[in-house]
Design an enzyme around this catalytic site. Sequence first.
Site, PDB file in Angstrom:
ATOM      1  N   ASP A 114       0.814  -1.212   0.000  1.00 14.73           N
ATOM      2  CA  ASP A 114       0.000   0.000   0.000  1.00 14.73           C
ATOM      3  C   ASP A 114       0.850   1.267   0.000  1.00 14.73           C
ATOM      4  OD1 ASP A 114      -1.821  -2.061   0.442  1.00 14.73           O
ATOM      5  OD2 ASP A 114      -3.104  -0.829   1.700  1.00 14.73           O
TER       6      ASP A 114
ATOM      7  N   ARG B  97      -0.683   4.004  16.637  1.00 19.09           N
ATOM      8  CA  ARG B  97      -0.906   5.028  15.609  1.00 19.09           C
ATOM      9  C   ARG B  97      -0.658   6.458  16.096  1.00 19.09           C
ATOM     10  NH1 ARG B  97       0.108   1.505  11.852  1.00 19.09           N
ATOM     11  NH2 ARG B  97      -1.702   0.527  10.851  1.00 19.09           N
TER      12      ARG B  97
ATOM     13  N   ASP C 160      -7.914   3.388  11.124  1.00 21.18           N
ATOM     14  CA  ASP C 160      -6.597   4.007  11.168  1.00 21.18           C
ATOM     15  C   ASP C 160      -6.590   5.422  10.604  1.00 21.18           C
ATOM     16  OD1 ASP C 160      -5.225   2.069  12.512  1.00 21.18           O
ATOM     17  OD2 ASP C 160      -4.488   1.050  10.725  1.00 21.18           O
TER      18      ASP C 160
ATOM     19  N   SER D  96      -3.892  -8.750   4.808  1.00 22.84           N
ATOM     20  CA  SER D  96      -3.631  -7.401   5.284  1.00 22.84           C
ATOM     21  C   SER D  96      -3.212  -7.511   6.740  1.00 22.84           C
ATOM     22  CB  SER D  96      -4.889  -6.538   5.152  1.00 22.84           C
ATOM     23  OG  SER D  96      -4.667  -5.254   5.698  1.00 22.84           O
TER      24      SER D  96
END
Length: 457
Positions: A67, A149, A178, A232
């Site tokens: 990605d 994050r 996210d 993923s």
Amino acid sequence: MSFHENVVTERGRPASRRQGGVTAKEPATLRSRAHGLPTPHCHLKLRDFQVMTKPRKIVLAFSGGLDTSVILKWLQIEYDAEIVTFTADLGQGEELEAARQRALALGVKPENIFIEDLRHELVSEYAFPMYRANAAYEGNYLMGTPIARPLVAKRQIEIARQVGADAVAHGATGKGNDQLRFELAYYALAPDIQVIAPWREWDMAGRAQLIEFADLHGIQVAKDKRGGAPYSADSNMLHISCEGKELEDPWVTPEDEAWVRTKSPEEAPDRPTTIEIEFSKGDPVAIDGETLDPVSLLDRLNELGAENGIGRIDIVDTRYVGMKCRGLFETPGGTIWLQAHRAIESITLDRGEAHLKDELMPRYAELIYNGYWFTPEREMLQALVDKSQERVTGTVRLKLYKGNVIVEGRKSPKSLYSQDLVTFEEGGGYQQRDATGFIRINSLRLRQLGHVRKSGS
């Protein structure tokens, strides 16, 4: 400093900028042909904003995977800006040098590649506060990804200031959580920053089109054992997550290859492992009498948990945007940590403290899951949680066996547990007859209600 400049355009579209002989305001299909992009189903276009920023330098949160590699190339083509990559070492166990080489291969200047070790900060400044609260989203998810994050986003903003960037970018999709975890942190720390979220801007709808784009631009793509796209996944030293492919059907049993960090309980040793974890003011500080720094301690718990088949969970949780999502999570060390922490709290917290914490925990967990780490309400709850931990000091003995974490003992110099009070034998400090009045007072309203009901019948 100001992070953006406004570019007001005619017809509400971005101002033209040259991109290899094609301007950004020309039709998307023409731009696609000029750059070898898939067309027409995968043409790229910018958003139709009345006021559009034109970033000069963009800091991209970059893992080096499919990605973010595609995003890096897409940013170069679509924005014609200088790209800075930031790769955080969060203990994911991957070769981070590969991310550097991928960035170099895609044309990023060496001085614009940042790879930094954030493991200590992740554990001591983010995981420790979260585990003091016993936070688990919807009762199950130990939130290895959500807690990391805001740390990545904070450092990304710091790098943007350091290098004079006016925009940041991330690889989160428009369907997930996210995007909020990154962007709410960005805006809390840098209100004027421009945020670029390619998944919400381009026309590529899924991973198949990303792979097509990658093939056209010579970007190598990881494959699974059958030659298809991998799951993923997100990984750091707290956990690894696994989503997508056949897991999108919540009835399908996961393949063995979906579990990568832990042994299965069936393959775990036939003999249990007994350990002792020492806590000081709510945080683990030692294992089996050996004082360890936060990173080393979590590494050790991860090793013990993985070897004994601990920390696997298959859950369906509710994303902030509203949809249900099924995922596999392996959190070996964190699973042991949480059990031990609750055990030491059981003898050091007063009933009122413990019950209030448990009432507030779902709210606290929801804040982290939804991306609200840098908010006053999370900080307020954190102050309450941290206050509750002042006496949470002592040692817990655990038996680890085939996926199970079994508490075998706990002790504390600040224990509220009194054997003299609780013993079935004769003991001081509590007279059993005193319970008679206690029960009569607490049953007063129920007896009165009973009389009314009896007379009404």
